[in-house]
Design an enzyme around this catalytic site. Structure first.
Site, PDB file in Angstrom:
ATOM      1  N   LYS A 118      -0.168   5.836   8.434  1.00  0.00           N
ATOM      2  CA  LYS A 118       0.523   6.074   7.164  1.00  0.00           C
ATOM      3  C   LYS A 118      -0.461   6.088   6.004  1.00  0.00           C
ATOM      4  O   LYS A 118      -0.431   6.985   5.147  1.00  0.00           O
ATOM      5  CB  LYS A 118       1.594   4.991   6.977  1.00  0.00           C
ATOM      6  CG  LYS A 118       2.379   5.076   5.674  1.00  0.00           C
ATOM      7  CD  LYS A 118       1.804   4.216   4.561  1.00  0.00           C
ATOM      8  CE  LYS A 118       1.830   2.739   4.887  1.00  0.00           C
ATOM      9  NZ  LYS A 118       1.327   1.916   3.733  1.00  0.00           N
ATOM     10  N   THR A 165       0.867  -1.180   0.000  1.00  0.00           N
ATOM     11  CA  THR A 165       0.000   0.000   0.000  1.00  0.00           C
ATOM     12  C   THR A 165       0.903   1.230   0.000  1.00  0.00           C
ATOM     13  O   THR A 165       1.477   1.600   1.020  1.00  0.00           O
ATOM     14  CB  THR A 165      -0.915   0.011   1.233  1.00  0.00           C
ATOM     15  OG1 THR A 165      -1.694  -1.188   1.251  1.00  0.00           O
ATOM     16  CG2 THR A 165      -1.852   1.205   1.200  1.00  0.00           C
ATOM     17  N   LYS A 170      -6.917   1.444  -3.641  1.00  0.00           N
ATOM     18  CA  LYS A 170      -6.591   0.766  -2.385  1.00  0.00           C
ATOM     19  C   LYS A 170      -6.628   1.736  -1.207  1.00  0.00           C
ATOM     20  O   LYS A 170      -7.194   1.438  -0.141  1.00  0.00           O
ATOM     21  CB  LYS A 170      -5.224   0.104  -2.507  1.00  0.00           C
ATOM     22  CG  LYS A 170      -4.565  -0.297  -1.193  1.00  0.00           C
ATOM     23  CD  LYS A 170      -5.361  -1.309  -0.394  1.00  0.00           C
ATOM     24  CE  LYS A 170      -4.581  -1.747   0.840  1.00  0.00           C
ATOM     25  NZ  LYS A 170      -5.398  -2.544   1.763  1.00  0.00           N
TER      26      LYS A 170
END
Length: 310
Positions: A258, A115, A190
């Protein structure tokens, strides 16, 4: 256009057209990566994992995965899968000091299942093209349990000649969705999908807290909602885990933070505010500051309870 490639055999598992002679390098053997590499090895594939800690080698070999602490052992790979935590880690393994890309043969493919940001994905594509290598973005939705059960949703974008070489791998890990030819498209989808889960966790945590403070059973609420209007895996699985206080890490709070920051940066680029995601960011920062950084992001429910004095 969304291309649903879920082809399954009579046992319900993905049908795989094996290329068992190909060497698959794997970098990023955390909870998710280990489960994914083990499944590929169980298919009879030649999987070689790069690890930093020698003590991991025997554990991986017990799962059928050959492992090495020597990066050059990956140089003859046909496909290298990365399942790493952030932009910097992915770039470093390929283009940092002792980066793999300089020695990887032309025509080899980097299958990036991490990711990461769209900017990092675009930069990786350009660098790999400069080296005559393929690059496919294939981030996944799912936790370690889903990875072990081959129930990941794999979001794929890249040039057809590259992703076709990787398709049997992604099909083996779960359900493949090819969404376009620009790898950054998969990374954006995503990140935004993760924000749907993040905001759902925050709202669930707030609601559970209200019910507990009013003396009502939150599990009753979750059972009603997931049996009617919110019959989704996120609400069912995470709702029960949140109520039970089960925070065994799948995605830890720092990694969730994050992702939240990356999503907010993408939203800013688009000129599209995401205020609900901003709330999740602040909650995650609070949770980490309180020492909950090693917990799963379902611990957003714990933060909500703490804020209410429970």
């Amino acid at each position: 256009m969304l291309d649903d490639l879920d082809k399954r055999n009579t046992n319900g598992n993905p049908q795989v057209v094996p290329r068992m002679s190909s060497k698959i390098g794997f970098v990023g053997l955390g909870l998710m990566g280990t489960a994914m590499a083990a499944n590929l090895a169980a298919d009879g594939r030649n999987v070689c994992a790069y690890v930093r800690r020698p003590e991991r080698i025997n554990d991986l070999r017990a799962l059928g995965v050959s492992a090495t602490t020597h990066r050059p052992d990956l140089f003859d790979s046909d496909i290298i899968i990365t399942m790493l935590p952030d932009d910097a880690a992915v770039r470093d393994i390929f283009f940092g000091p002792l980066g793999i890309a300089e020695s990887l043969r032309p025509g080899a493919i980097h299958l990036s299942m991490s990711t990461i940001s769209t900017g990092a994905s675009a930069a990786l594509l350009l660098e790999h093209e400069r080296h005559g290598q393929g690059y496919v973005a294939a981030p996944v939705f799912g936790n370690p349990d889903a990875a072990r059960a081959r129930q990941l949703a794999v979001i794929v974008a890249g040039k057809p000649e590259s992703y076709e070489h990787c398709r049997s791998l992604t099909d083996s890990l779960g359900k493949t969705f090819v969404i376009g030819t620009d790898p950054a498209q998969a990374n954006l989808l995503k990140l935004l999908g993760n924000m749907m889960t993040a905001t759902a966790l925050e709202v669930l945590g707030e609601i559970v807290t209200v019910l507990r403070k009013r003396g009502q059973d939150p599990q009753q609420f979750v059972d009603i909602m997931t049996g009617t209007m919110f019959d989704s895996r996120v609400h069912k699985n995470y709702g029960s885990r949140l109520i039970a206080g089960s925070y065994k890490p799948g995605l830890t709070m720092p990694l969730a933070l994050k992702d939240v920051r990356l999503a907010l940066a993408e939203a800013e680029l688009a000129g599209a505010p995401m205020p609900s995601v901003g709330v999740v960011r602040d909650r995650l920062i609070t949770g980490i500051a309180r020492g909950h950084g090693g917990l799963d992001w379902t611990a957003l429910g714990m933060v909500a309870s703490e804020e209410a004095g429970l």
